[in-house]
Design an enzyme around this catalytic site. Structure first.
Site, PDB file in Angstrom:
ATOM      1  N   HIS A  47       0.858  -1.173   0.013  1.00  0.00           N
ATOM      2  CA  HIS A  47       0.201  -0.085   0.121  1.00  0.00           C
ATOM      3  C   HIS A  47       0.938   1.219  -0.012  1.00  0.00           C
ATOM      4  CE1 HIS A  47      -3.618  -2.126   1.203  1.00  0.00           C
ATOM      5  NE2 HIS A  47      -2.995  -2.900   1.835  1.00  0.00           N
ATOM      6  N   ASN A  95       0.607   4.375   0.937  1.00  0.00           N
ATOM      7  CA  ASN A  95       0.580   5.098   2.067  1.00  0.00           C
ATOM      8  C   ASN A  95       1.150   4.290   3.500  1.00  0.00           C
ATOM      9  OD1 ASN A  95      -0.554   8.200   1.926  1.00  0.00           O
ATOM     10  ND2 ASN A  95      -1.691   7.162   0.435  1.00  0.00           N
ATOM     11  N   THR A 120      -3.041   1.915  -4.313  1.00  0.00           N
ATOM     12  CA  THR A 120      -3.284   3.034  -3.543  1.00  0.00           C
ATOM     13  C   THR A 120      -4.916   3.179  -3.917  1.00  0.00           C
ATOM     14  OG1 THR A 120      -2.775   5.272  -2.847  1.00  0.00           O
ATOM     15  CG2 THR A 120      -2.563   4.959  -5.007  1.00  0.00           C
ATOM     16  N   THR A 121      -5.421   3.728  -2.587  1.00  0.00           N
ATOM     17  CA  THR A 121      -6.824   4.211  -2.545  1.00  0.00           C
ATOM     18  C   THR A 121      -6.710   5.798  -3.215  1.00  0.00           C
ATOM     19  OG1 THR A 121      -6.845   3.255  -0.519  1.00  0.00           O
ATOM     20  CG2 THR A 121      -8.832   4.198  -1.253  1.00  0.00           C
ATOM     21  N   LYS A 181      -8.162   9.097  -3.633  1.00  0.00           N
ATOM     22  CA  LYS A 181      -8.766  10.205  -2.607  1.00  0.00           C
ATOM     23  C   LYS A 181      -9.175  11.379  -3.136  1.00  0.00           C
ATOM     24  CE  LYS A 181      -5.903   7.731   0.750  1.00  0.00           C
ATOM     25  NZ  LYS A 181      -5.006   7.067  -0.200  1.00  0.00           N
ATOM     26  N   GLU A 228      -9.201 -11.418   7.053  1.00  0.00           N
ATOM     27  CA  GLU A 228      -8.277 -10.900   8.111  1.00  0.00           C
ATOM     28  C   GLU A 228      -8.925 -10.528   9.433  1.00  0.00           C
ATOM     29  OE1 GLU A 228      -5.658  -7.364   7.186  1.00  0.00           O
ATOM     30  OE2 GLU A 228      -7.214  -6.760   5.893  1.00  0.00           O
TER      31      GLU A 228
HETATM   32  C1  6MZ Z   1      -6.577  -3.563   5.231  1.00  0.00           C
HETATM   33  C2  6MZ Z   1      -4.918  -2.126   4.571  1.00  0.00           C
HETATM   34  C3  6MZ Z   1      -3.974  -2.784   5.538  1.00  0.00           C
HETATM   35  O1  6MZ Z   1      -4.408   3.148  -0.218  1.00  0.00           O
HETATM   36  O2  6MZ Z   1      -3.848   5.210   1.334  1.00  0.00           O
HETATM   37  N1  6MZ Z   1      -4.648  -1.007   4.063  1.00  0.00           N
HETATM   38  N2  6MZ Z   1      -6.341  -2.592   4.559  1.00  0.00           N
HETATM   39  N3  6MZ Z   1      -5.666  -4.210   5.897  1.00  0.00           N
HETATM   40  C4  6MZ Z   1      -4.380  -4.224   6.044  1.00  0.00           C
HETATM   41  N4  6MZ Z   1      -3.584  -4.760   6.854  1.00  0.00           N
HETATM   42  C5  6MZ Z   1      -2.920  -4.191   8.032  1.00  0.00           C
HETATM   43  N5  6MZ Z   1      -2.862  -1.979   5.319  1.00  0.00           N
HETATM   44  C6  6MZ Z   1      -3.102  -0.936   4.566  1.00  0.00           C
HETATM   45  O3  6MZ Z   1      -2.660   2.961   1.583  1.00  0.00           O
HETATM   46  C7  6MZ Z   1      -3.399   2.868   2.822  1.00  0.00           C
HETATM   47  C8  6MZ Z   1      -4.610   2.145   2.826  1.00  0.00           C
HETATM   48  O4  6MZ Z   1      -4.199   0.783   2.808  1.00  0.00           O
HETATM   49  C9  6MZ Z   1      -5.260   0.107   3.263  1.00  0.00           C
HETATM   50  C10 6MZ Z   1      -5.855   0.962   4.455  1.00  0.00           C
HETATM   51  O5  6MZ Z   1      -7.302   1.047   3.504  1.00  0.00           O
HETATM   52  C11 6MZ Z   1      -5.233   2.165   4.381  1.00  0.00           C
HETATM   53  O6  6MZ Z   1      -6.178   3.438   4.813  1.00  0.00           O
HETATM   54  P1  6MZ Z   1      -3.343   4.075   0.588  1.00  0.00           P
HETATM   55  O7  6MZ Z   1      -2.184   4.335  -0.296  1.00  0.00           O
END
Ligand code: 6MZ
Length: 355
Positions: free
Chosen positions: A15, A17, A97-98, A100, A219
């Site tokens: 991810h 962020n 990535t999400t 936004k 999860e």
């Molecule tokens: C579920 C997760 C995560 O998208 O803003 N994210 N979702 N389980 C996990 N395991 C620990 N780790 C990260 O990256 C951050 C976003 O990725 C998801 C969450 O929605 C988090 O806000 P982006 O780049």
């Protein structure tokens, strides 16, 4: 660690962020602190804390997102994250990535993604292959083909907090950005929030349009959702921690590749210790798996470290770990041309590496 760094690796579950350097987060927090938007010392405490439950980790993203709200910062973190993975000898990265929307910054989902793409284009320590159309030369860079290279493809994440309409907007964006290296979509976010039924029609539509779908699955022990997700037959799933006997059977018979994130699972206490981690069973059954970092910044890990941990925790030799990494080529969302080139990279590395 040196050997694990020198081994080529594929990262399929990272991810954006969650993969930011700590030093960058602290710098951004200091800037916001000086502007009086946050209290720096409070943010520092939260950022440097190491052991977080899954809800605490997902809460941490609220702070991280506060630090990364503008386009310039999104561009910067994207560049740094790609450079950091390349420095680990990750040769193929699927970064998720999400997208936004943030009205106060004049940010739309599209402009967020444009900032991400700008970050990919500004990578300077390594040649980046960002996209490949039918007749488009994929590499971006200054044409020195001798340079180290990383293939980067993007997955657009849908956060489980989003509405069906917002999720659909992300899928539309992914479709429009396919020629820019977007290869698929992901469903992520707090597993206690949101319903699978909200998202599956959107994900089905994405798939019909030719996007590949990966899901955060299992999860938490929600068997109804886990079964529905497996029956959807996604191209891959992430985590798969809380399955029971029937669901394991189903996963194995469907042969859905699993993105395994060891450190993340331990840190978030989704799995209590490595000796009961499902990696061992899936590996022994030759089920398709790939080792990933999830959130290398949040969980202070690297791709090389995940391979080193698996090797020592499960007693797997270097050559087998190398084969595990190579097998992941089969599960990437990029096309056959990229797969062939990755095979060649692994062939060359096999001659160079001492096993
Ligand atoms: C579920 C997760 C995560 O998208 O803003 N994210 N979702 N389980 C996990 N395991 C620990 N780790 C990260 O990256 C951050 C976003 O990725 C998801 C969450 O929605 C988090 O806000 P982006 O780049």
């Amino acid at each position: 660690m040196e050997w694990w760094v020198s081994m080529p690796k594929l990262e399929l579950h990272a991810h954006l962020n969650g993969s930011i350097r700590n030093s960058t987060l602290l710098e951004l927090a200091r800037e916001l602190g000086e502007k009086g938007i946050i209290i720096f010392s409070d943010a520092e405490c939260v950022l440097l804390k190491n052991d977080r439950s899954i809800s605490e980790s997902l809460k941490l993203f609220e702070l991280i997102h506060l630090l990364t709200t503008n386009h310039k910062t999104i561009t910067r973190i994207t560049k740094e994250v790609v450079e950091d993975f390349a420095a680990e000898n990750v040769v193929y990265l699927e970064l998720r990535t999400t997208p936004k929307r943030n009205d106060s910054e004049g940010m739309s989902k599209r402009s967020y993604m444009e900032a991400v793409l700008e970050g990919l284009r500004s990578v300077s320590t390594v040649e980046t292959d960002i996209f490949r159309g039918s007749d488009v030369e994929g590499s971006h860079g200054n044409g020195h083909s001798q340079r180290k290279k990383i293939y980067v493809r993007l997955l657009l994440s849908i956060d489980r907090r989003e509405t069906r309409e917002a999720a659909m907007e992300t899928v539309q964006l992914a479709m429009e950005m396919r020629h820019l290296g977007v290869v698929g979509v992901d469903l992520c976010g707090n597993p206690m929030i949101g319903e699978w039924t909200t998202f599956w029609p959107v994900l089905e539509f994405a798939r019909e349009q030719g996007l590949l779908v990966t899901l955060h699955c299992g999860e938490v022990p929600n068997m109804e959702e886990i079964n529905a997700m497996l029956d959807f037959l996604p191209a891959r799933i992430g985590h798969a921690c809380c399955l029971k006997q029937e669901e394991w059977k189903k996963l194995k018979s469907y042969k859905i590749p699993v993105e395994i994130c060891l450190t993340s699972n331990i840190r978030t206490e989704t799995i209590s210790s490595l000796d009961i981690h499902h990696f061992a069973d899936l590996y022994n059954c030759k089920h398709p798996i790939v080792l990933c970092t999830d959130d290398s910044g949040v969980f202070s890990t690297t791709s090389s470290r995940e391979y080193a941990i698996a090797s020592s925790a499960f007693g797997i030799e270097k050559r087998e770990m190398f084969e595990l990494a190579r097998n992941a080529i089969g599960f990437i969302f990029a096309g056959d041309g990229v797969k062939l080139e990755l095979e060649q990279i692994f062939d060359l590395a096999a001659e160079r590496l001492q096993f």
